[in-house]
Scaffold this active site. Structure first.
Site, PDB file in Angstrom:
ATOM      1  N   LYS D 283       0.800  -1.219   0.000  1.00  0.00           N
ATOM      2  CA  LYS D 283       0.000   0.000   0.000  1.00  0.00           C
ATOM      3  C   LYS D 283       0.835   1.272   0.000  1.00  0.00           C
ATOM      4  O   LYS D 283       1.897   1.340   0.606  1.00  0.00           O
ATOM      5  CB  LYS D 283      -0.911   0.027   1.242  1.00  0.00           C
ATOM      6  CG  LYS D 283      -2.022  -0.992   1.233  1.00  0.00           C
ATOM      7  CD  LYS D 283      -3.171  -0.665   0.299  1.00  0.00           C
ATOM      8  CE  LYS D 283      -3.876   0.594   0.689  1.00  0.00           C
ATOM      9  NZ  LYS D 283      -4.557   0.531   1.964  1.00  0.00           N
ATOM     10  N   GLU D 290      -5.996  12.777   1.552  1.00  0.00           N
ATOM     11  CA  GLU D 290      -7.188  12.380   2.301  1.00  0.00           C
ATOM     12  C   GLU D 290      -7.466  13.330   3.461  1.00  0.00           C
ATOM     13  O   GLU D 290      -8.600  13.745   3.700  1.00  0.00           O
ATOM     14  CB  GLU D 290      -7.022  10.960   2.845  1.00  0.00           C
ATOM     15  CG  GLU D 290      -7.039   9.880   1.784  1.00  0.00           C
ATOM     16  CD  GLU D 290      -6.687   8.523   2.385  1.00  0.00           C
ATOM     17  OE1 GLU D 290      -7.593   7.731   2.612  1.00  0.00           O
ATOM     18  OE2 GLU D 290      -5.474   8.277   2.650  1.00  0.00           O
TER      19      GLU D 290
END
Lengths: 465, 465, 465, 465
Positions: D283, D290
């Site tokens: 990841k 965000e």
């Protein structure tokens, strides 16, 4: 004729002020509840010998006719009668004459409008529970249909670990269960009659508020008359319920918008729930999903509106509270519409199995499991995490998935990784190993579906009206 | 050393980005909950034979020491460890070496932070229930003390009808009962463990989420692991609870500000809850009440903030959700402070009985009852309302109250009004006639107080920690 | 016939989805703006030789007829045509046949709806500026009429220092000046045409966006076509403007509610702007003021709604943005109504001079000035503040104002206070001494009024339409 | 010692109430502004012969020392001194003795705190303008670097028409220009001194508010003293500015999150602005983007908070207004952080040219242009739209792009489409044809960049402090 005007207010109202203060153009939908409240009130007054049986019968007959005129659309709101209550009373006066005046005995518009809203919201609760159940049914149906589809589960909008698509749908079902529970608890709390509070202090007549509550099918009576007329908790709490439910629906909508993009391509929203572009022939726009996402803002704003309006108001009733209605009605209609259209969109969704399967074969969502295998072989998780991260970076540079990794290369750079593991890192194997009751193994998801079906069977009260 | 960094992210983070993304300076209060969660997790892992008993014991001992260092204030947050979880783990590594790495087996920060917040909020629930109970106790005490005080009840900030001051206090107690019930239902719903969900899909290890939940004293486990890590309902719902509770407290605060003005003069807020002016020696400012009113805006804004942040987020975890903490912590602290200070302000309030008695004797709050007497004599309510309105207008012009009306004049302008009624229109008589269970007659208010005392006895869990 | 549907969307839309996505029932008010935009567009297309002059003339004639049918009320919205744009085009097709199809050349609904909203908002700006000017006129008129009235100025809702009532009205005028300036700056910024942006990228036709802007009376053209269709700043900023303006109006409304209470009794709101109670004949309810206060919540909520809807939307156009209209229209109508009714309420307000004069004679708002006299005699401000505070406490206990203080007693307890000062501490003297340009001395307030009159003369564009 | 307490408030404050009302722990950052305000005030007082030059010099020296102690961190806030103003005064008293009391002459905390906030916000304006300029610079740099990249422009998150990536970046620059303009206009409006208003009415001393404003570098003085102390428009307007700016930044953040997903793959956020996963080695989480998206909620909530707090407050100053600070400070810090981190993230972004080029070659974003070619051949737009829609559907079924369409098949199903057109429908050709000044043709985008560079050169005031 303006019956609501006191002689103390003799000069007559300014025309713009009359429009400003009138509520009849938006509280008109309360008419049947207002009539029901009045019938219960006059019935109780007669039982208590405060009014005569003749008066009661005459008034009830008149009220029934007013309701019929409303239902048939022949009654129209009159501005000079200001609100729905005065419109009912005014029309009643036209129908039965001065006897209608008795109806106002031992009641105030303060407890009258409050009971109307409680009665209305009880119907709203039943409607929305029914809509929620249908939404949950649609989610469970999808979960049943899509049991064989494995998607990348996402965190940070990055593919993380493979999960069953059914498992994903059931996450929304989990939110909806909480929404349903909240709605039921709210309904139980709001199921309470303020009628009998009068303006704020009760009335000097020997009325029986418990009797009117029973006649109206309300489960209880407020314990304090000042609270009864000043309380709008049942509306603020409803709006808070709706705001949280809309957050859930907006998350689902966001995913449908994402997944129906060309880039994801996981689903195709049915033509019945899409529109085309007026200018771009190739477009298929997920309008229904977008509007659902957008309406979350509207509902959240309405919640804020009422909270702000109520903040700092002294007891008991202030006219500011008249502003509760338009926001609540708007949210009721919005929730009704959203929960009507979303289940249909879900049921008609086409899942692009081929595309998803190709996608899941090319990513690195097995990385955690590879690290876990190393841990089971004795490495610490941190070391394993580090090693697998390095391998992923290299494979990414090579443009290969795990299954395509060159064995010799792998032996060289990561001897701790046993090559035979690679073939085991299929999405099917990965999901199958996640066996906690809440986890994504098919056997567990099937149990979740069965539990959801049982829950639905227990809660299903039939189709919405 | 930055253990959270993957080798895939080799270059190192920009300094401003590291500050931007770090949460340790505001999630530090979660440390004991994080340690508790880790102890439960490692205990379960050992029971399931996923880690050894030696590892478990070593880790638990280390974690206990970390907690003690936090409690004694010797542990300080380190930016390079980003969040409370990594700080605990980093410090644990310093204390016990590489064995600490085992702790991360079968767990992700996604389920870890979620369980921390659930555990924290369970303590918050107990604290705030206790605070609410004390607030309710203060209201009931006031109701007991002020039973002999009759105030004008207000609607539209206009004196409407006389009510017992006790009755007015109990209206706020009614709101608080709903707040308490909502808080308990929220607590029950939030009493649920996400631990075991891993990043989002569960874990391939044979973990036992029900066991960790039990070890942590949580009543249940999420039914769906994707929901478990993406859910922030328990925080949104808490903020909605707080917003509605603050609307109530802001209404009380508004009334205390009003009533302590010279113009009303009904109460005197104790010096312990007032401040003076730096420039105007005659001033006594109701700061505590004003701030309470003002803080309603803050709490409502925080609710808005989280709803907006969560709106439209795809599942499962997104970093946006890290923004939940500061708002929730701020609201927890605000509610704690408000509910600590308001009961004291209420208990030390001096009610100006003389001023209130003079005020109630001069107004026309008996007008409704005078109209009701006319109705009982056979007039319709509308006619009676009209006649009394005229009399009030005239008396107002004459500067007289009902009791001072000239009998001859009255006979002339309103022969239907029997002069002997006037003496009966005392506040005492008026309140005594309002006998509905929720109404303001002293006998009823006494019953309300008794019921409130019983309720308190049933719910009282002792003083807050 | 549904012209907006692409053949790609062949199956036809679900009925509930068609209702859900249709906007024609709320965007109907945009019709004249849509027609104006289309006339400008076709005019430019003809000038650029993209369409023929015959086509242009035919289309313009048809569009004029559509507008006339709308104005006369004979045109009704059709659901199957979804929005106002398609309704115009559909009706045009009925009127002039297939030639109407040409109108869509080099345009998209994305730039079309954006230009409609810009045009509409320009008219809104003119209307609301006109309304604001009238509100400011009413405030200045009150300031002129009430120049001889001295009220207690309040801080913390406690009487603080005497001020001219005119000075108080002018504080609201100060807020309104900022509101006007903000509205004008917003108008200038929003005075900008998106037409020509097409769907988002411009169009391959040789169109001239500056020409359509000029034909529409818009001052400029967006610099970037993607921004042009994705921008809703002009609506968010308008709602933020309205929210701040409503905060001002809600503060004025709060004061009118307070001041018209029996406890204050400073003003009497005209019958034309009050209502009576249905049950309490003595009541005069300040509904208009209360509703104005309450509507602040509504407007603030609508702002929050649009901000939340727009948050996190990817470029360029998303259907979520269709949710802009109902909130904006609601706020336009609300601001129009509030700013229509409030000036009338102000102009017809009766100020109770006698009551205010009695009130100001009995309070201690002279305390600061007494302290200042002590300071001028050599005491530090802190000491003086202390001494005067003590004297006020004692006088309060004695029930006396400053003027009624016993000279002997005063000499004894506060020898530093010269008894002859007491007679000088009249409200008239106190206000007269505050001579800063912004302060409350009558000479200064008169200057403020003169300046306000000059400002109005410069800004006054005549009565609203 | 608590100097702020009046003798009227003798009993002393409850400890929890003292904490509740104290602001010193959050208004501490205002200290240098408070000192500056006091120095200007005492300077003016001496010039007006209200205080002596000796007093002035002594006080200024003391205040300078207080500021130095604050700067060096040796001064710490004391709860018993409640707020920053009393802390300064208290410390000054310790340093120079009773002479410090003179400082309070002709001033109140009401105008003092207001001028502190105005001064602070002027610095905030300069800081944030500087940050905004850097953000705009980063956008223009990206536009320059990415001139050769053509992306699919999106509407409804569906690929619509090809545009230059530079054109897309410049859309954000357009938003930022409006943000900058709004910020400047706000700054000009807020550049105004309330000092001299005293508690609310001005002061009886012959002060010169214009002089203190000039000494403080503020451009003007409030016209009305009541407005001066009750106004928080400059804070509400700032929060509204920030909320709209954050909507823009959240949209950019959403796109960076989307585009950095594997599914889009258009960009790679630098490791310096990403984090890894603690559990999933593959990841790369776009945390900075965000969090930026998430912080929009926080800022919008803070706006809501202050609007709600201010709503309905009577003039002039109420303690509720103390709640302005924490929200404003939080938003200032948030905007500072967001606008510091986002430019770096943009500048270090890697654009995946290969991936984008492959993507743009496979879609149907040329469909509008194909329809336009048919229109130029004489077909109506509606017919052309229909025909192209049909062709797209078929090609989609065949899995082919326009360029790969079989010529014979095309002649058969759509003879109106000239086969030679197909080769012309390249992204390069399509963008080149869009030649409106705001459109996406490279020549136009280059002009937009040049204009942006000119604008920056005109507005650039150097780096932030």
């Amino acid at each position: 004729m303006d019956m609501a005007r006191s002689p103390r207010l003799a000069k007559g109202m300014d025309s713009s002020a009359a429009h400003y203060t009138a509520s009849v153009f938006f509280d008109w939908r309360l008419l049947p509840y207002d009539v029901a409240g009045s019938i219960a009130h006059i019935t109780m007054l007669a039982e208590q010998h405060i009014v005569s049986a003749e008066n009661r019968d005459q008034i009830i007959a008149g009220l029934e006719q007013v309701r019929q005129e409303w239902e048939s659309g022949t009654l129209t709101p009159r501005l000079e009668w200001e609100d729905v209550h005065m419109n009912v009373e005014g029309r009643l006066g036209e129908l039965i004459g001065p006897a209608s005046g008795v109806l106002h005995t031992a009641r105030s518009r303060n407890d009258q409008v409050a009971v109307d809203m409680h009665l209305y919201m009880m119907d709203v609760a039943e409607l929305l529970k029914s809509r929620l159940l249908d939404y949950m049914r649609a989610l469970v149906e999808r979960a049943e249909v899509d049991m064989d589809v494995i998607i990348p589960g996402y965190t940070h909008m990055q593919a993380a670990q493979p999960i069953l698509l059914s498992h994903h749908w059931l996450a929304y079902r989990g939110m909806a269960v909480r929404d349903f529970e909240r709605l039921e608890q709210w309904q139980t709390r709001a199921n309470c009659s303020p009628l009998g509070a009068g303006a704020l202090s009760g009335t000097p007549y020997p009325t029986d508020p418990a009797r009117t509550a029973a006649l109206l099918g309300l489960a209880g009576v407020y314990e304090n008359s000042v609270d009864a007329v000043s309380d709008r908790d049942f509306l603020m709490e409803f709006l808070a319920w709706a705001a949280i439910a809309m957050v859930h629906l907006s998350r689902l909508a966001e995913e449908l918008v994402l997944w129906s993009s060309v880039e994801f391509g996981y689903v195709r929203i049915s033509d019945a729930y899409s529109t085309g572009s007026s200018i771009m022939p190739q477009k298929r726009n997920p309008d229904v999903a977008e509007l659902t996402r957008g309406k979350a803002g509207r509902v959240i704003g309405r919640l804020q509106g009422l909270l702000t309006t109520m903040k700092g108001l002294p007891l008991a009733y202030d006219s500011d509270m008249q502003e509760d209605k338009e926001g609540v009605f708007d949210v009721v209609d919005t929730m009704d519409a959203v929960l009507t259209v979303v289940p249909g969109m879900l049921r008609t969704l086409e899942v692009n199995r081929g595309r998803i399967a190709r996608r899941i074969g090319q990513d690195y969502t097995a990385a955690t499991d590879l690290a876990d295998l190393l841990v089971q072989d004795g490495m610490t998780f941190r070391e394993a995490h580090h090693l697998v991260g390095m391998v992923v970076t290299e494979l990414e540079n090579q443009g290969k998935g795990f299954a395509e990794a060159d064995v010799e290369w792998l032996k060289q750079v990561a001897p701790a990784i046993r090559p035979e593991w690679m073939a085991l890192l299929t999405p099917e194997n990965l999901v199958a190993k996640r066996l906690q009751p809440m986890a994504t193994a098919p056997v567990r998801v099937a149990e979740q579906i069965a539990a959801a079906r049982t829950w639905l069977a227990e809660h299903d009260g039939g189709p919405p009206r």
